[in-house]
Design an enzyme around this catalytic site. Structure first.
Site, PDB file in Angstrom:
ATOM      1  N   ASP A  75       0.808  -1.213   0.000  1.00 52.15           N
ATOM      2  CA  ASP A  75       0.000   0.000   0.000  1.00 52.15           C
ATOM      3  C   ASP A  75       0.845   1.269   0.000  1.00 52.15           C
ATOM      4  OD1 ASP A  75      -2.113  -1.636  -0.016  1.00 52.15           O
ATOM      5  OD2 ASP A  75      -2.915  -1.047   1.952  1.00 52.15           O
ATOM      6  N   ALA A  76       1.964   1.231   0.750  1.00 55.39           N
ATOM      7  CA  ALA A  76       2.797   2.436   0.872  1.00 55.39           C
ATOM      8  C   ALA A  76       3.339   2.846  -0.487  1.00 55.39           C
ATOM      9  CB  ALA A  76       3.945   2.179   1.835  1.00 55.39           C
ATOM     10  N   GLU A  77       3.697   1.829  -1.286  1.00 55.30           N
ATOM     11  CA  GLU A  77       4.244   2.142  -2.597  1.00 55.30           C
ATOM     12  C   GLU A  77       3.150   2.717  -3.502  1.00 55.30           C
ATOM     13  OE1 GLU A  77       6.893  -0.364  -5.735  1.00 55.30           O
ATOM     14  OE2 GLU A  77       7.149  -0.704  -3.576  1.00 55.30           O
ATOM     15  N   TYR A  78       1.974   2.153  -3.377  1.00 56.15           N
ATOM     16  CA  TYR A  78       0.828   2.662  -4.130  1.00 56.15           C
ATOM     17  C   TYR A  78       0.599   4.133  -3.768  1.00 56.15           C
ATOM     18  CZ  TYR A  78      -4.031   3.248  -5.622  1.00 56.15           C
ATOM     19  OH  TYR A  78      -5.183   3.707  -6.198  1.00 56.15           O
ATOM     20  N   SER A 126     -37.947  -0.716 -15.805  1.00 58.81           N
ATOM     21  CA  SER A 126     -38.058  -1.524 -14.602  1.00 58.81           C
ATOM     22  C   SER A 126     -37.993  -2.992 -15.015  1.00 58.81           C
ATOM     23  CB  SER A 126     -39.420  -1.231 -14.053  1.00 58.81           C
ATOM     24  OG  SER A 126     -39.477  -1.074 -12.758  1.00 58.81           O
ATOM     25  N   GLU A 174     -28.585 -14.380 -13.013  1.00 60.90           N
ATOM     26  CA  GLU A 174     -27.554 -13.742 -12.191  1.00 60.90           C
ATOM     27  C   GLU A 174     -28.201 -13.066 -11.001  1.00 60.90           C
ATOM     28  OE1 GLU A 174     -26.361 -11.210 -15.478  1.00 60.90           O
ATOM     29  OE2 GLU A 174     -26.943  -9.449 -14.317  1.00 60.90           O
ATOM     30  N   LYS A 231     -29.703 -10.377  -8.498  1.00 64.31           N
ATOM     31  CA  LYS A 231     -30.235  -9.015  -8.573  1.00 64.31           C
ATOM     32  C   LYS A 231     -29.586  -8.248  -7.427  1.00 64.31           C
ATOM     33  CE  LYS A 231     -34.450  -6.427  -9.313  1.00 64.31           C
ATOM     34  NZ  LYS A 231     -34.508  -5.412  -8.273  1.00 64.31           N
ATOM     35  N   GLU A 281     -25.115  -1.470 -11.082  1.00 64.03           N
ATOM     36  CA  GLU A 281     -25.529  -1.050  -9.747  1.00 64.03           C
ATOM     37  C   GLU A 281     -24.337  -0.553  -8.951  1.00 64.03           C
ATOM     38  OE1 GLU A 281     -29.015  -1.857 -10.816  1.00 64.03           O
ATOM     39  OE2 GLU A 281     -29.007  -1.607  -8.619  1.00 64.03           O
ATOM     40  N   CYS A 328     -50.123  10.034  29.128  1.00 64.66           N
ATOM     41  CA  CYS A 328     -50.725  11.129  29.895  1.00 64.66           C
ATOM     42  C   CYS A 328     -51.602  10.644  31.042  1.00 64.66           C
ATOM     43  CB  CYS A 328     -51.552  12.011  28.966  1.00 64.66           C
ATOM     44  SG  CYS A 328     -53.065  11.206  28.368  1.00 64.66           S
TER      45      CYS A 328
HETATM   46  S1  IVH Z   1     -30.987  -6.240 -15.895  1.00 66.72           S
HETATM   47  C1  IVH Z   1     -34.473  -3.322 -17.279  1.00 66.72           C
HETATM   48  N1  IVH Z   1     -29.591  -7.272 -13.972  1.00 66.72           N
HETATM   49  O1  IVH Z   1     -32.991  -3.890 -11.039  1.00 66.72           O
HETATM   50  C2  IVH Z   1     -34.186  -4.759 -17.401  1.00 66.72           C
HETATM   51  N2  IVH Z   1     -30.939  -5.375 -13.477  1.00 66.72           N
HETATM   52  O2  IVH Z   1     -35.993  -3.555 -11.446  1.00 66.72           O
HETATM   53  C3  IVH Z   1     -32.765  -5.130 -17.348  1.00 66.72           C
HETATM   54  N3  IVH Z   1     -30.775  -4.656 -11.157  1.00 66.72           N
HETATM   55  O3  IVH Z   1     -32.979  -0.697 -11.738  1.00 66.72           O
HETATM   56  C4  IVH Z   1     -32.254  -5.069 -15.988  1.00 66.72           C
HETATM   57  N4  IVH Z   1     -29.345  -6.177 -10.491  1.00 66.72           N
HETATM   58  O4  IVH Z   1     -30.680  -1.615 -12.158  1.00 66.72           O
HETATM   59  C5  IVH Z   1     -30.459  -6.308 -14.315  1.00 66.72           C
HETATM   60  N5  IVH Z   1     -28.266  -8.272 -12.385  1.00 66.72           N
HETATM   61  C6  IVH Z   1     -29.122  -7.335 -12.717  1.00 66.72           C
HETATM   62  C7  IVH Z   1     -29.598  -6.398 -11.793  1.00 66.72           C
HETATM   63  C8  IVH Z   1     -30.508  -5.427 -12.215  1.00 66.72           C
HETATM   64  C9  IVH Z   1     -30.062  -5.133 -10.125  1.00 66.72           C
HETATM   65  C10 IVH Z   1     -31.677  -3.486 -11.097  1.00 66.72           C
HETATM   66  C11 IVH Z   1     -31.632  -2.588 -12.298  1.00 66.72           C
HETATM   67  C12 IVH Z   1     -32.981  -1.948 -12.334  1.00 66.72           C
HETATM   68  C13 IVH Z   1     -33.794  -2.833 -11.483  1.00 66.72           C
HETATM   69  C14 IVH Z   1     -34.953  -3.358 -12.283  1.00 66.72           C
END
Ligand code: IVH
Length: 722
Positions: free
Chosen positions: A34-37, A83, A114, A116, A173, A414
């Site tokens: 870290d110090a070098e960084y 959304s 994947e 959320k 995100e 009260c």
């Molecule tokens: S894909 C709009 N993948 O969830 C359709 N969204 O409700 C494609 N979010 O605000 C979205 N993780 O930012 C996708 N792995 C993920 C996500 C993700 C979180 C958020 C996204 C959006 C919200 C949709």
């Protein structure tokens, strides 16, 4: 050193630092201590100070934050940030997959699965490989420009690897890792600051800080999961996109599964459920997305969300803990609410210490007793709730909880009498002067959606009541400024006064609050059944408080039974009322103004000289209906960058009887366009919708108020008849 040499050396140092960032964050394999960084970093800073005009705005040193920025500029998304549709069971997920199969006419549909991420959605715009700007999701159409704050996130590359496309909008995100969240809250605890509720709030709060140096202190992180606008790069699938994003040095969301059948999708969703608690960030679901971009195109989107993606929401996490005590809170209308005091427990990422038990019936139904082990979950991942008692763990000496007996039949605030109204499950304090009630009513009056008196928070409200300065919420308007300034917010032993500066600010804000439109006052009065929407609708029907108190239409409306809802709607339709105000609301308002309290209130308004007017009175709007001058009765869409925040403009339009819609259609009257705002402008032009500037809008406001004055002169305050 010549300026040219300095520039070259700065570029070399920047590349070196970025490489070490990547090694540290992406590969977790730092090459240098870290110090070098730090030394590399300081060298670069020194050169930048010596040769400021050669310094790169995307230098890694900029990550420490450039200080305060003025508010947030707003910017339209070139492609809306939609959304995503939630699926709450495996059955719903299977139905989603079947729709994909049907829509594409295929048996196998390649998708990815994947996590959320529970974070703050952001769009990062890279132009020719450089981070150009970053925008929050906002309302999906327009967001806040938060580039300076995003620059402080070390995981976000400021510059992409060679060969980047001319425009790459990366979506993902920003989040606060669980660990960092716990540490941050501990530090805040020690510093005497309030803890953040959950990691998402902490991240969102950080991004809204106007001082990016502060942001740099929050260990925010970022993961990419999609794209917006692309130029000079046309991937055929999300797999190609992800490969390229990785190659360019972008951190991409993982783990990721691939599937082609519903069985494979559900298997991945289940696997992720086991794994997600060990991920460094909060997740509440799995996102399933179609891989092939042509297939996405074919499936299309609804107004709200794409048809090619869905989020499987995991059922909320449940945890066991011990209920140590039950306290009783007194609400604004005197309702006594039992609250479970729990051994602290981490549920869905936040520490839960208390949970409402609602009322005696609820306690009886669940047979909740002090000393019980209870199962806690968060309703909607936010509000903690007691699901049930774990009976096997009940200690031998418990007894059923009886709220009335526990409080000795007296209000805990009260000592006043309590009673249960017929048809209601809750006990209520009957003392009209109960200080807890008054303090809560005062809090309602000063709340953001009512009079918005910022300086009066919970403690100030409680102390004003406790010290006898406020007996009725409206007394706030007559508390002398000196009394406010010397108000003791601490204890006798350790006094802490509000101070003259704060007092002056409160008095000034109160002065301005007098002229707020009727619906804000109505909401602030906290009449039962009158929430924000009902208050707005009541203000459409009545020009001022006096008219509301004497309302003919509400007296007619309250005679309808619930079965006559349709008749009630017919009665209200000419005023553009859509259903918040029905017989129940009408009865509550009429009862209130026919009561002693209502009469006192009206008299008090007179004494104080407060005469709040409706800002959206329907007869005015009708008189200047769609082809009249002004804003009333017209539908607006706002686009591009304007001089004041969009919410403010929206509120002004609504106050003048206009409507604000999210997208341009045939029924739009005007598109108010600031700078930028490309796609909406095109749409408006193609539909023949008038496009006006902010100045044009100002002219409409002026035309509208001229019309309103004429109307008022002709017909002052005649009671409403349908
Ligand atoms: S894909 C709009 N993948 O969830 C359709 N969204 O409700 C494609 N979010 O605000 C979205 N993780 O930012 C996708 N792995 C993920 C996500 C993700 C979180 C958020 C996204 C959006 C919200 C949709």
């Amino acid at each position: 050193m010549s300026p040219e040499d300095a520039r070259a050396e700065m570029a070399r140092l920047a590349r070196e630092i970025e490489r070490h960032n990547r090694l540290y964050y992406e590969e977790a394999e730092p090459e240098i201590p870290d110090a070098e960084y730090d030394r590399l970093f300081r060298d670069l800073e020194l050169l930048e100070t010596a040769f400021p005009d050669r310094a790169d705005p995307n230098s890694p040193t900029r990550r420490v934050g450039g200080g305060a920025i003025q508010g947030f500029e707003q910017r339209e998304h070139p492609v809306p940030m939609l959304s995503i549709d939630d699926q709450f069971s495996e059955g719903e997920m299977a139905a989603f997959f079947a729709r994909l199969q049907k829509g594409l006419g295929a048996e196998r549909v390649p998708v990815t699965i994947e996590p959320k991420i529970d974070g703050v959605a952001v769009a990062l715009h890279y132009r020719d490989g450089e981070l150009d700007y970053a925008v929050t999701r906002g309302d999906g159409v327009v967001g806040d420009v938060i580039t300076e704050n995003v620059r402080t996130i070390r995981r976000v590359p400021l510059r992409l690897a060679a060969g980047a496309p001319s425009w790459l909008e990366v979506r993902g995100e920003i989040f606060l890792p669980k660990q960092a969240f716990a540490e941050l809250n501990q530090a805040r605890d020690e510093a005497g600051l309030p803890a953040f509720k959950n990691p998402r709030n902490a991240a969102a709060g950080a991004l809204k800080l106007l001082d990016s140096r502060e942001v740099a202190r929050r260990p925010l992180d970022f993961l990419a999961h999609g794209h917006g606008r692309l130029e000079g790069f046309a991937p055929a699938s999300s797999l190609e996109l992800v490969e390229e994003m990785k190659r360019l040095g972008l951190p991409v969301n993982h783990p990721q599964w691939r599937a082609g059948t519903v069985e494979e999708v559900l298997a991945a969703v289940r696997e992720l459920d086991h794994l997600r608690h060990s991920l460094p960030y909060e997740t509440d679901g799995a996102v399933v997305k179609v891989v092939d971009f042509a297939a996405r195109e074919a499936l299309g989107t609804t107004a709200r969300a794409p048809r090619w993606a869905a989020a499987y929401k995991y059922p909320p996490e449940q945890k066991e803990t011990v209920l140590r005590a039950i306290t009783v809170q007194v609400g604004r209308t005197g309702t006594l609410t039992p609250v479970a005091e729990l051994d602290p427990v981490l549920v869905s990422g936040t520490t839960v210490r208390r949970a409402t038990l609602h009322n005696q019936d609820e306690i009886d139904r669940k047979d909740v007793r002090i000393g019980d082990t209870v199962l806690i979950e968060k309703a909607g991942e936010i509000i903690p709730a007691v699901v049930k008692v774990v009976l096997e763990k009940r200690p031998p000496e418990t007894r059923p909880y009886d709220l009335f007996a526990e409080i000795g039949g007296k209000c805990p605030a009260c000592d006043g009498p309590v009673a249960r109204e017929e048809g209601f499950v809750a006990w209520r304090c009957r003392n009209p002067g109960c200080p807890a009630k008054t303090a809560n009513r005062l809090k309602q009056l000063v709340s953001r959606k009512a009079l918005d008196i910022e300086g009066v928070g919970t403690i100030v409200a409680e102390k004003l009541v406790e010290r006898g300065l406020v007996v009725e919420p409206l007394d706030l308007f007559t508390v002398p400024e000196e009394s406010l300034a010397t108000l003791n917010l601490g204890t006798e032993a350790e006094p802490r006064v509000l101070g003259s500066k704060n007092a002056a600010k409160i008095v000034e804000t109160l002065g301005r609050a007098r002229d707020l439109p009727l619906h804000r006052w109505l909401f602030g009065l906290g009449i039962r059944q009158v929430g924000e929407s009902a208050a707005k609708e009541l203000a459409r029907l009545h020009a001022n408080l006096g008219e509301l108190a004497a309302s003919v239409i509400l007296r007619e409306l309250r005679t309808f039974t619930t079965g006559q809802r349709k008749d009630a709607n017919d009665l209200l339709a000419p005023y553009g009322i859509s259903g918040e105000v029905g017989p129940t609301v009408a009865a509550s308002v009429v009862d209130y103004f026919e009561s002693e309290a209502g009469a006192v209130l009206l008299a008090r308004f007179g004494e104080l000289g407060i005469d709040s007017r409706s800002g959206n009175y329907a007869p005015f709007a009708a008189a200047v209906a769609s082809d009249g001058p002004g804003v009333a009765g017209k539908t607006f869409v706002i686009t591009g960058t304007l001089s004041s925040p969009r919410d403010e403009i929206k509120e002004r339009i609504e106050a003048a009887g206009g409507k604000v819609a999210g997208s341009v259609s045939k029924s739009t009257d005007y598109l108010v366009a600031g700078e930028g705002g490309g796609s909406k402008r095109e749409k408006a032009e193609s539909l023949g919708v008038a496009v006006i500037s902010e100045e044009g809008l100002a002219e409409l406001f002026a035309a509208g108020s001229a019309a309103e004055e004429t109307e008022e002169a002709r017909d002052p305050g005649e009671p409403l008849h349908p």
